[in-house]
Structure formats: structure tokens, C-alpha cells
Design a protein around this motif. Structure first.
Motif, short mmCIF file in Angstrom:
data_model
loop_
_atom_site.label_atom_id
_atom_site.label_comp_id
_atom_site.label_asym_id
_atom_site.label_seq_id
_atom_site.Cartn_x
_atom_site.Cartn_y
_atom_site.Cartn_z
N GLY A 1 0.73 -1.33 -0.03
CA GLY A 1 -0.03 -0.27 0.06
C GLY A 1 0.88 1.24 -0.07
N HIS A 2 1.89 1.28 0.87
CA HIS A 2 2.70 2.54 0.94
C HIS A 2 3.45 2.74 -0.45
N ALA A 3 3.88 1.56 -1.04
CA ALA A 3 4.65 1.82 -2.39
C ALA A 3 3.71 2.58 -3.32
N ILE A 4 2.30 2.54 -3.43
CA ILE A 4 1.24 3.13 -4.28
C ILE A 4 0.60 4.24 -3.69
N GLY A 5 0.99 4.70 -2.41
CA GLY A 5 0.37 5.75 -2.01
C GLY A 5 -0.83 5.51 -1.09
N LYS A 6 -1.17 4.18 -0.79
CA LYS A 6 -2.57 3.98 -0.12
C LYS A 6 -2.11 3.41 1.17
N SER A 7 -3.20 3.16 2.00
CA SER A 7 -2.90 2.76 3.39
C SER A 7 -2.48 1.31 3.63
N PHE A 8 -3.24 0.45 2.64
CA PHE A 8 -2.73 -1.20 2.54
C PHE A 8 -3.51 -1.61 1.41
N ARG A 9 -2.76 -2.76 0.74
CA ARG A 9 -3.24 -3.41 -0.31
C ARG A 9 -2.74 -4.77 -0.39
N ALA A 10 -3.78 -5.90 -0.54
CA ALA A 10 -3.41 -7.27 -0.56
C ALA A 10 -2.97 -7.43 -1.87
N SER A 11 -3.36 -6.95 -3.08
CA SER A 11 -3.36 -7.43 -4.19
C SER A 11 -3.03 -6.22 -5.31
N LEU A 12 -2.19 -6.71 -6.38
CA LEU A 12 -1.84 -5.62 -7.38
C LEU A 12 -1.52 -6.45 -8.55
N ALA A 13 -1.73 -5.68 -9.67
CA ALA A 13 -1.74 -6.35 -10.94
C ALA A 13 -0.92 -5.09 -11.68
N VAL A 14 0.25 -5.72 -12.45
CA VAL A 14 0.82 -4.76 -13.27
C VAL A 14 0.34 -4.92 -14.74
N LEU A 15 0.04 -3.68 -15.31
CA LEU A 15 -0.46 -3.77 -16.82
C LEU A 15 0.46 -3.39 -17.78
N ASP A 16 1.66 -3.24 -17.46
CA ASP A 16 2.80 -3.03 -18.58
C ASP A 16 3.78 -4.23 -18.56
N ASN A 17 4.03 -4.63 -19.93
CA ASN A 17 5.15 -5.81 -19.88
C ASN A 17 6.11 -5.42 -19.69
N GLY A 18 6.69 -4.31 -19.95
CA GLY A 18 8.28 -3.96 -19.73
C GLY A 18 8.25 -3.84 -18.43
#
Length: 107
Positions: free
Chosen positions: A75-92
């Protein structure tokens, strides 16, 4: 936190700033099912149910999945309080993050 972990969190932040990342269970699931996700990251302290659900989904849709960091760190890495899941949309960006995650797994 190791240098490598800091680098991964930095790359996650870059993906967020460039609008190439979604977070949260619903958005992550939707992106995987729409085949827009190149990489999924689940917090190591996510519930067993969440881990199992995403592991099965990512296996089915052939999306690389990693268990990394905790909910607060993600969460901190993306400026939010907390997150359990992330998906990256750019192949590079996804392949760069995946290289770093593989290095951590090897150690």
C-alpha cells in the motif's frame, strides 16, 4: 529491508504513477480475467483464501504471480494505506519487477 526489496517497491510506485497498475482484490481480479495483467503481486500476509484464489486464477489465465511484501508495504509503495493485491498492466515494467522478484527467491 534489502536494497532489492526497495527497488521492487520503487518499480511498483513507478507502475502506479504511469497508470500501469491496479490494486485491490476486485480490480486485480478483473484485470487478470480481461487478460490485461502481465504480473500479479499478492501480499505475504494476505489471507490464505485470497492467496489460493489468485494462485488458481493466475495459473488458469497464465499470469505470473508472486507473494511479496506485506499489505502495508504494498500500500505504501502506491500511496495507499494497505493493499493485499496488485496487477501490473505494462509488460516492460512487469518483466523488470519479475526479474527482481526471481533474484529474491533464489537467495
Amino acid at each position: 529491508m534489502t536494497k532489492l526489496q526497495k527497488k521492487i517497491f520503487g518499480l511498483i510506485g513507478i507502475a502506479k504513477k504511469s497508470h500501469n497498475l491496479v490494486s485491490g482484490e476486485f480490480s486485480t481480479e478483473k484485470t487478470v480475467k480481461n487478460r490485461d495483467a502481465f504480473l500479479v503481486i499478492i501480499a505475504e500476509d494476505a489471507s490464505d483464501n485470497t492467496k489460493k484464489k489468485f494462485k488458481n486464477m493466475c495459473t488458469y489465465y497464465e499470469v505470473p504471480i508472486y507473494f511479496f511484501g506485506n499489505k502495508t508495504q504494498l500500500g505504501h509503495a502506491i500511496g495507499k494505506s494497505f493493499r493485499a493485491s496488485l496487477a501490473v498492466l505494462d509488460n516492460g515494467i512487469a518483466s523488470t519487477i519479475e526479474e527482481q522478484l526471481k533474484m529474491i527467491q533464489e537467495n
